[in-house]
Motif scaffolding. Sequence first.
Motif, mmCIF file in Angstrom:
data_model
loop_
_atom_site.group_PDB
_atom_site.id
_atom_site.type_symbol
_atom_site.label_atom_id
_atom_site.label_comp_id
_atom_site.label_asym_id
_atom_site.label_seq_id
_atom_site.Cartn_x
_atom_site.Cartn_y
_atom_site.Cartn_z
ATOM 1 N N GLN A 54 -9.010 36.733 55.658
ATOM 2 C CA GLN A 54 -7.783 37.534 55.645
ATOM 3 C C GLN A 54 -7.683 38.400 56.902
ATOM 4 O O GLN A 54 -8.681 38.897 57.404
ATOM 5 N N VAL A 55 -6.450 38.577 57.355
ATOM 6 C CA VAL A 55 -6.152 39.497 58.444
ATOM 7 C C VAL A 55 -5.000 40.390 57.994
ATOM 8 O O VAL A 55 -4.210 40.002 57.142
ATOM 9 N N TYR A 56 -4.907 41.574 58.548
ATOM 10 C CA TYR A 56 -3.889 42.518 58.097
ATOM 11 C C TYR A 56 -2.528 42.276 58.741
ATOM 12 O O TYR A 56 -1.514 42.807 58.291
ATOM 13 N N ALA A 57 -2.493 41.464 59.803
ATOM 14 C CA ALA A 57 -1.236 41.149 60.485
ATOM 15 C C ALA A 57 -1.418 39.836 61.235
ATOM 16 O O ALA A 57 -2.552 39.438 61.537
ATOM 17 N N PRO A 58 -0.323 39.157 61.547
ATOM 18 C CA PRO A 58 -0.440 37.903 62.306
ATOM 19 C C PRO A 58 -1.155 38.118 63.641
ATOM 20 O O PRO A 58 -1.027 39.166 64.275
ATOM 21 N N ASN A 59 -1.895 37.112 64.034
ATOM 22 C CA ASN A 59 -2.615 37.093 65.312
ATOM 23 C C ASN A 59 -3.719 38.147 65.433
ATOM 24 O O ASN A 59 -4.134 38.483 66.543
ATOM 25 N N ILE A 71 -14.319 39.392 64.439
ATOM 26 C CA ILE A 71 -14.712 40.744 64.850
ATOM 27 C C ILE A 71 -16.220 40.829 65.023
ATOM 28 O O ILE A 71 -16.718 41.399 66.010
ATOM 29 N N LEU A 72 -16.968 40.244 64.097
ATOM 30 C CA LEU A 72 -18.428 40.261 64.215
ATOM 31 C C LEU A 72 -18.884 39.532 65.476
ATOM 32 O O LEU A 72 -19.752 40.013 66.206
ATOM 33 N N GLY A 129 -25.390 52.746 76.788
ATOM 34 C CA GLY A 129 -26.112 52.776 75.513
ATOM 35 C C GLY A 129 -25.260 53.374 74.407
ATOM 36 O O GLY A 129 -25.155 52.807 73.312
ATOM 37 N N PHE A 130 -24.637 54.512 74.678
ATOM 38 C CA PHE A 130 -23.777 55.129 73.659
ATOM 39 C C PHE A 130 -22.526 54.297 73.398
ATOM 40 O O PHE A 130 -22.008 54.287 72.282
ATOM 41 N N THR A 131 -22.057 53.580 74.406
ATOM 42 C CA THR A 131 -20.925 52.675 74.205
ATOM 43 C C THR A 131 -21.309 51.565 73.231
ATOM 44 O O THR A 131 -20.534 51.211 72.334
ATOM 45 N N MET A 132 -22.522 51.027 73.393
ATOM 46 C CA MET A 132 -22.974 49.957 72.481
ATOM 47 C C MET A 132 -23.131 50.461 71.053
ATOM 48 O O MET A 132 -22.959 49.695 70.108
ATOM 49 N N VAL A 133 -23.451 51.715 70.882
ATOM 50 C CA VAL A 133 -23.530 52.288 69.536
ATOM 51 C C VAL A 133 -22.122 52.453 68.968
ATOM 52 O O VAL A 133 -21.836 52.067 67.835
ATOM 53 N N GLY A 134 -21.228 53.020 69.757
ATOM 54 C CA GLY A 134 -19.894 53.340 69.267
ATOM 55 C C GLY A 134 -18.972 52.156 69.072
ATOM 56 O O GLY A 134 -18.048 52.206 68.252
ATOM 57 N N HIS A 135 -19.204 51.076 69.796
ATOM 58 C CA HIS A 135 -18.327 49.901 69.688
ATOM 59 C C HIS A 135 -18.300 49.327 68.267
ATOM 60 O O HIS A 135 -17.219 49.149 67.697
ATOM 61 N N PRO A 136 -19.447 49.050 67.636
ATOM 62 C CA PRO A 136 -19.395 48.571 66.249
ATOM 63 C C PRO A 136 -18.852 49.620 65.269
ATOM 64 O O PRO A 136 -18.175 49.263 64.299
ATOM 65 N N SER A 167 -14.583 50.954 61.564
ATOM 66 C CA SER A 167 -13.514 51.880 61.173
ATOM 67 C C SER A 167 -12.183 51.151 61.030
ATOM 68 O O SER A 167 -11.434 51.393 60.085
ATOM 69 N N ILE A 168 -11.904 50.255 61.954
ATOM 70 C CA ILE A 168 -10.671 49.461 61.872
ATOM 71 C C ILE A 168 -10.691 48.580 60.631
ATOM 72 O O ILE A 168 -9.686 48.473 59.915
ATOM 73 N N LEU A 169 -11.832 47.952 60.373
ATOM 74 C CA LEU A 169 -11.938 47.128 59.165
ATOM 75 C C LEU A 169 -11.665 47.958 57.915
ATOM 76 O O LEU A 169 -10.909 47.535 57.032
ATOM 77 N N LYS A 170 -12.246 49.131 57.846
ATOM 78 C CA LYS A 170 -12.062 49.990 56.667
ATOM 79 C C LYS A 170 -10.613 50.453 56.531
ATOM 80 O O LYS A 170 -10.074 50.485 55.433
ATOM 81 N N GLU A 171 -9.979 50.807 57.642
ATOM 82 C CA GLU A 171 -8.607 51.321 57.605
ATOM 83 C C GLU A 171 -7.573 50.237 57.354
ATOM 84 O O GLU A 171 -6.639 50.442 56.576
ATOM 85 N N ARG A 172 -7.706 49.103 58.025
ATOM 86 C CA ARG A 172 -6.643 48.105 58.020
ATOM 87 C C ARG A 172 -6.927 46.862 57.190
ATOM 88 O O ARG A 172 -5.996 46.206 56.734
#
Length: 175
Positions: free
Chosen positions: A51-56, A63-64, A151-158, A163-168
């Motif tokens: 499932q996706v929340y919107a087309p495309n 995402i994984l 390093g902090f970018t690699m932590v924050g990216h997932p 967060s997007i998965l949970k919200e949308r």
Amino acid sequence: MKKSDLSYIPEFYDTYINKVEDELTVNQALRAYDGDWLSKEKDNFLKLGDQVYAPNKWSVKDILQHMIDTERVFNYRTLCIARGERAELPGMDEQLYAQNHQAHKRSLDSLLQEFTLVREATIVMFQHFDKDMMLREGTCFQKKVSVLSLGFTMVGHPIHHLSILKERYYPLIAK
């Protein structure tokens, strides 16, 4: 080293870096947001299926795979800069990668396992960086970055993508 040790937060990367708690060192943060952290969402991922929340938009598997591919690219950039590379490192066209990854043919378990293994490699790499290496800077896709900021970018990216998965996406499960 902590986020407060960053002399600057690179534009664009700030979206991800700012998702990480201030009190954690980069090594603590990488460990806190490892494969076990992500695998706790497996039941919801299974419920979502394709499932996706919107087309495309991307599926959970897409995402994984994007998270895995991005961490691999960031690991390469991190290694180059830590070792003193002066050449500008290329960007990444995530849409092109998504068109060619074929995550839909993979099992959810295999994607979660690969994320875990890639994150473990990231953790081990960062364990062996001293302060000078962490603060070393290079250029990625026309942005000045440090090993520590990557390093902090690699932590924050997932964290960002979950967060997007949970919200949308998760509201689709309730329907």
